[in-house]
Scaffold this motif. Structure first.
Motif, PDB file in Angstrom:
ATOM      1  N   THR A 208       0.979  -1.242   0.007  1.00  0.00           N
ATOM      2  CA  THR A 208      -0.162   0.071   0.041  1.00  0.00           C
ATOM      3  C   THR A 208       0.960   1.343  -0.035  1.00  0.00           C
ATOM      4  O   THR A 208       2.129   1.199   0.333  1.00  0.00           O
ATOM      5  CB  THR A 208      -0.831   0.077   1.115  1.00  0.00           C
ATOM      6  OG1 THR A 208      -0.032   0.232   2.389  1.00  0.00           O
ATOM      7  CG2 THR A 208      -1.861  -1.297   1.568  1.00  0.00           C
ATOM      8  N   MET A 209       0.326   2.384  -0.377  1.00  0.00           N
ATOM      9  CA  MET A 209       1.100   3.549  -0.321  1.00  0.00           C
ATOM     10  C   MET A 209       1.466   3.958   0.959  1.00  0.00           C
ATOM     11  O   MET A 209       3.051   4.133   1.086  1.00  0.00           O
ATOM     12  CB  MET A 209       0.411   4.892  -0.872  1.00  0.00           C
ATOM     13  CG  MET A 209       1.088   5.917  -1.024  1.00  0.00           C
ATOM     14  SD  MET A 209       2.017   6.119  -2.405  1.00  0.00           S
ATOM     15  CE  MET A 209       0.921   6.697  -3.709  1.00  0.00           C
TER      16      MET A 209
ATOM     17  N   GLN B 152       2.347   1.970   3.601  1.00  0.00           N
ATOM     18  CA  GLN B 152       3.515   0.794   3.895  1.00  0.00           C
ATOM     19  C   GLN B 152       4.739   1.414   3.355  1.00  0.00           C
ATOM     20  O   GLN B 152       5.700   1.317   3.787  1.00  0.00           O
ATOM     21  CB  GLN B 152       3.033  -0.583   3.619  1.00  0.00           C
ATOM     22  CG  GLN B 152       3.760  -1.546   3.862  1.00  0.00           C
ATOM     23  CD  GLN B 152       4.734  -2.005   2.490  1.00  0.00           C
ATOM     24  OE1 GLN B 152       4.687  -1.731   1.590  1.00  0.00           O
ATOM     25  NE2 GLN B 152       5.792  -2.720   3.121  1.00  0.00           N
ATOM     26  N   GLY B 153       4.643   1.594   1.934  1.00  0.00           N
ATOM     27  CA  GLY B 153       5.737   2.117   1.292  1.00  0.00           C
ATOM     28  C   GLY B 153       6.523   3.326   1.734  1.00  0.00           C
ATOM     29  O   GLY B 153       7.626   3.453   1.684  1.00  0.00           O
ATOM     30  N   MET B 154       5.743   4.304   2.009  1.00  0.00           N
ATOM     31  CA  MET B 154       6.065   5.503   2.826  1.00  0.00           C
ATOM     32  C   MET B 154       6.973   5.468   4.050  1.00  0.00           C
ATOM     33  O   MET B 154       7.991   6.107   4.100  1.00  0.00           O
ATOM     34  CB  MET B 154       4.855   6.549   2.916  1.00  0.00           C
ATOM     35  CG  MET B 154       4.384   7.017   1.575  1.00  0.00           C
ATOM     36  SD  MET B 154       2.787   7.785   1.913  1.00  0.00           S
ATOM     37  CE  MET B 154       3.317   9.304   2.855  1.00  0.00           C
ATOM     38  N   PHE B 155       6.281   4.451   4.671  1.00  0.00           N
ATOM     39  CA  PHE B 155       7.113   4.373   6.039  1.00  0.00           C
ATOM     40  C   PHE B 155       7.857   2.907   6.244  1.00  0.00           C
ATOM     41  O   PHE B 155       8.313   2.920   7.481  1.00  0.00           O
ATOM     42  CB  PHE B 155       6.019   4.426   7.246  1.00  0.00           C
ATOM     43  CG  PHE B 155       5.094   5.573   7.023  1.00  0.00           C
ATOM     44  CD1 PHE B 155       5.483   6.988   6.899  1.00  0.00           C
ATOM     45  CD2 PHE B 155       3.670   5.448   6.755  1.00  0.00           C
ATOM     46  CE1 PHE B 155       4.962   8.000   6.811  1.00  0.00           C
ATOM     47  CE2 PHE B 155       3.018   6.737   6.416  1.00  0.00           C
ATOM     48  CZ  PHE B 155       3.623   7.933   6.830  1.00  0.00           C
ATOM     49  N   VAL B 156       8.262   2.559   5.050  1.00  0.00           N
ATOM     50  CA  VAL B 156       9.131   1.320   5.068  1.00  0.00           C
ATOM     51  C   VAL B 156      10.286   1.284   5.574  1.00  0.00           C
ATOM     52  O   VAL B 156      11.147   0.445   6.292  1.00  0.00           O
ATOM     53  CB  VAL B 156       8.867   0.387   3.913  1.00  0.00           C
ATOM     54  CG1 VAL B 156      10.006   0.928   2.678  1.00  0.00           C
ATOM     55  CG2 VAL B 156       9.208  -1.060   3.766  1.00  0.00           C
ATOM     56  N   GLU B 157      10.851   2.563   5.453  1.00  0.00           N
ATOM     57  CA  GLU B 157      12.466   2.790   6.065  1.00  0.00           C
ATOM     58  C   GLU B 157      12.336   3.293   7.593  1.00  0.00           C
ATOM     59  O   GLU B 157      13.489   3.831   7.854  1.00  0.00           O
ATOM     60  CB  GLU B 157      13.061   3.628   5.019  1.00  0.00           C
ATOM     61  CG  GLU B 157      13.556   2.685   3.827  1.00  0.00           C
ATOM     62  CD  GLU B 157      14.224   3.599   2.962  1.00  0.00           C
ATOM     63  OE1 GLU B 157      14.409   5.203   2.997  1.00  0.00           O
ATOM     64  OE2 GLU B 157      14.701   3.118   1.905  1.00  0.00           O
ATOM     65  N   ASP B 158      11.211   3.377   8.019  1.00  0.00           N
ATOM     66  CA  ASP B 158      10.900   3.837   9.508  1.00  0.00           C
ATOM     67  C   ASP B 158      10.076   2.927  10.288  1.00  0.00           C
ATOM     68  O   ASP B 158       8.954   3.303  10.710  1.00  0.00           O
ATOM     69  CB  ASP B 158      10.412   5.354   9.230  1.00  0.00           C
ATOM     70  CG  ASP B 158      10.870   6.288  10.200  1.00  0.00           C
ATOM     71  OD1 ASP B 158      11.557   5.837  11.067  1.00  0.00           O
ATOM     72  OD2 ASP B 158      10.348   7.307  10.164  1.00  0.00           O
TER      73      ASP B 158
ATOM     74  N   ASP C 275       3.506   5.549  12.408  1.00  0.00           N
ATOM     75  CA  ASP C 275       3.012   5.756  11.146  1.00  0.00           C
ATOM     76  C   ASP C 275       3.142   4.187  10.527  1.00  0.00           C
ATOM     77  O   ASP C 275       2.274   3.879   9.747  1.00  0.00           O
ATOM     78  CB  ASP C 275       3.735   6.762  10.269  1.00  0.00           C
ATOM     79  CG  ASP C 275       3.677   8.132  10.341  1.00  0.00           C
ATOM     80  OD1 ASP C 275       2.493   8.266  10.955  1.00  0.00           O
ATOM     81  OD2 ASP C 275       4.616   8.978  10.411  1.00  0.00           O
ATOM     82  N   TYR C 276       4.332   3.721  10.560  1.00  0.00           N
ATOM     83  CA  TYR C 276       4.597   2.130  10.019  1.00  0.00           C
ATOM     84  C   TYR C 276       3.521   1.339  10.709  1.00  0.00           C
ATOM     85  O   TYR C 276       2.846   0.477   9.971  1.00  0.00           O
ATOM     86  CB  TYR C 276       5.903   1.788  10.242  1.00  0.00           C
ATOM     87  CG  TYR C 276       6.144   0.569   9.514  1.00  0.00           C
ATOM     88  CD1 TYR C 276       6.227   0.317   8.194  1.00  0.00           C
ATOM     89  CD2 TYR C 276       6.272  -0.588  10.187  1.00  0.00           C
ATOM     90  CE1 TYR C 276       6.477  -0.800   7.364  1.00  0.00           C
ATOM     91  CE2 TYR C 276       6.521  -1.875   9.655  1.00  0.00           C
ATOM     92  CZ  TYR C 276       6.604  -2.027   8.222  1.00  0.00           C
ATOM     93  OH  TYR C 276       6.780  -3.280   7.728  1.00  0.00           O
TER      94      TYR C 276
END
Lengths: 422, 124
Positions: free
Chosen positions: B10-11, B13-19, B24-25
């Motif tokens: 999902t958008m 999941q991708g936005m926070f995948v490095e955090d 948020d994640y």
């Protein structure tokens, strides 16, 4: 100057940087990658204690050399120059090299080995394609600028954008990409292979063999779909995890390749996997130069052997068949099924990554690295195999993946003999 | 009730995948999407908690009304450690089956585990 976004397989190379990244051309994923402050691994650590890079690298090398069969996994979020050293390192320590492909497009690679890939580039899709199919993929959320740069709204040399382009989405649920499409086919889960076979039968003139309903699509819908595919002067089928993560896996992708082969008897079609991480394509391609195979490569006998059911990371961990693990630019604790993560927690794990993630929590040796494409330069392959040179545009106190792996490899060669063409 | 479980990017999941230790994640991955009619049938509203169980394990998640159209009988969980808590590792190709796994969904008052807690549970 222009810089590239090192997040997804689009590797958008038109981002303006003038001391700061201009947000204008960033998608939400790119904005998060290039502008969001995230928790970094602050310094090298061994068993949670702060150490120097030198000490962490020394401990990592000891672990790899003492292991009978170490697994060297990840590689999709670093540059080709570092990946090359990773493949050589796997060979020198008699380990297994595997990439994140083994949990995403691995089945596509298996199918390509069987059938070949009737491929092209994103440029061809942009400039020529008048029929674009998204099969089991959702670029609106996973590759957000794909529709505007390459596939749906973009104006090409021969196709003037959305008005003259038919866009088809095939999925088990109505995705955000389905909203962009001119035609959406909602199919039943696990029916990809049957539907692809039915489409080929119709295109080959054997529609008498097709039952009245296949995978949630009526025969008239299937005929309409086949006609739409055949109406293309130039077509492209993009596909994703909807094909590789469901029943059939590599057979689904083989069926897609065969559909494209069949369509090429009538018109011109190409097939393109929607690769996720910005250099997952490179993680496979570089291993192919070096060892002849893309992922799941075992070097324990001194020569490369390829067998994903035996040597992919998940299967190796599942059978408790590796006794140490190096993770580079990936987070298997978050992305592997839980039962194999339990084995990871029982073996020594070395992590090289810019960011603190869930794998950091089980890693015995943690080595922070510069962010590839932002703090370290190098070459990557976009999802279609086109090389893109990533620039360094921010200074960093951290070593690059290349520097860390070079230091590790030098020590391994020093102790085990042999040499490396740097 | 019996459902088919699919995982997907999902958008968020991708936005926070490095955090991954961020709130948020957690919000982006400790959840599932369902068809509104299925939610009504189970007496669920947005933000309620459900226990999703497969033959491989069980996990508690927040439930969200599907924004677009997750079909009836399907539960969608974003990629991540919560989804992987209940997915199989066995596979004929080396690549696990991350989609189309049978599952059971029931309403629960149990708490959703935090990222720290689910890592501890997974690592064992």
């Amino acid at each position: 100057m222009k810089v590239s976004c090192p997040f997804c397989g689009n590797v958008c190379d038109d981002i303006n940087f003038d001391g700061e990244v201009e947000r204008e051309k960033l998608c939400p994923l790119g904005e998060s990658k290039l502008t969001r402050e995230k928790r970094r691994i602050p310094y090298p650590m061994v068993e949670g204690e702060r150490v120097s890079y030198d000490e962490a690298i020394e401990r990592a090398v000891e672990i790899l050399l003492n292991a009978k069969r170490p697994l060297l996994y990840g590689w999709a979020s670093t540059v080709n120059e570092a990946i090359r050293l990773g493949v050589i390192l796997a060979e020198k320590v008699g380990g297994v090299y595997d990439t994140t492909s083994s949990v995403c497009h691995g089945p596509s690679i298996l199918a390509t080995i069987e059938e070949g890939l009737p491929g092209g580039t994103l440029g061809q899709a942009k400039n020529r394609a008048d029929v674009v199919v998204f099969w089991g993929c959702n670029p609106a959320e996973a590759h957000p600028r794909h529709p505007t740069r390459y596939s749906v709204m973009v104006k090409g040399f021969l196709v003037e954008g959305r008005r003259l382009r038919k866009t088809v989405v095939v999925d088990i649920r109505k995705t955000a990409t389905a909203l962009l499409s001119s035609k959406f086919y909602m199919i039943k889960p696990n029916s990809d292979f049957a539907i692809l076979t039915a489409l080929r039968s119709i295109i080959n003139g054997n529609d008498n063999a097709v039952p009245n309903e296949v995978g949630g699509l009526s025969k008239s819908q299937l005929r309409e779909f086949a006609e739409l595919l055949l109406s293309a002067r130039y077509g492209v089928i993009f596909f994703g995890m909807g094909a590789t993560h469901t029943r059939g896996q590599d057979r689904n992708v083989e069926a897609l390749i065969k559909l494209v082969q069949t369509l090429n008897r009538h018109t011109r079609y190409i097939l393109q996997p929607m690769r996720g991480h910005f250099n997952v394509t490179g993680a496979d391609a570089v291993a192919c130069w070096e060892a002849g195979y893309g992922y799941a490569i075992d070097f324990s006998r001194g020569y490369p052997r390829f067998n994903p059911t035996e040597f992919s990371a998940v299967q190796l961990l599942r059978r408790r068949d590796c006794d140490a693990m190096l993770v580079v630019g990936s987070d298997p604790v978050a992305h592997f099924p839980f039962d194999v993560v339990r084995h990871m927690a029982k073996i020594p794990v070395i992590q090289i990554d810019p960011h603190y993630n869930l794998t950091t929590k089980v890693a015995n040796v943690v080595i922070p690295s510069a962010i590839s494409g932002i703090e370290a330069e190098g070459t990557v392959y976009r999802m279609d195999g086109v090389p893109v040179r990533l620039k360094k545009f921010r200074e960093s106190e951290f070593w690059s993946d290349y520097e860390i792996l070079k230091a590790m490899l030098e020590r391994v060669v020093e102790r085990k003999g042999g040499d490396v063409v740097w | 009730m019996e459902f088919t479980l699919v995982t997907a990017r999902t958008m968020e999941q991708g936005m926070f995948v490095e955090d991954k230790l961020s709130e948020d994640y957690f919000k982006a991955t400790a959840c599932c999407e369902m068809n509104p009619e299925d939610m009504n049938a189970l007496g669920l509203k947005d933000g309620d908690r459900v226990r999703v169980t497969t033959q491989y394990g069980s996990v508690v998640l927040y439930v969200k009304r599907s924004v677009l159209d997750v079909p009836r009988g399907v539960v969608m969980i974003p990629l991540g450690i919560y989804a992987n808590r209940i997915l199989p590792s066995e596979s004929g190709t080396g690549t696990p089956i991350y989609k189309n796994v049978r599952c059971r969904v029931e309403k629960t008052d149990e708490e959703v585990l935090s990222i720290e807690e689910i890592v501890r549970e997974v690592v064992g």
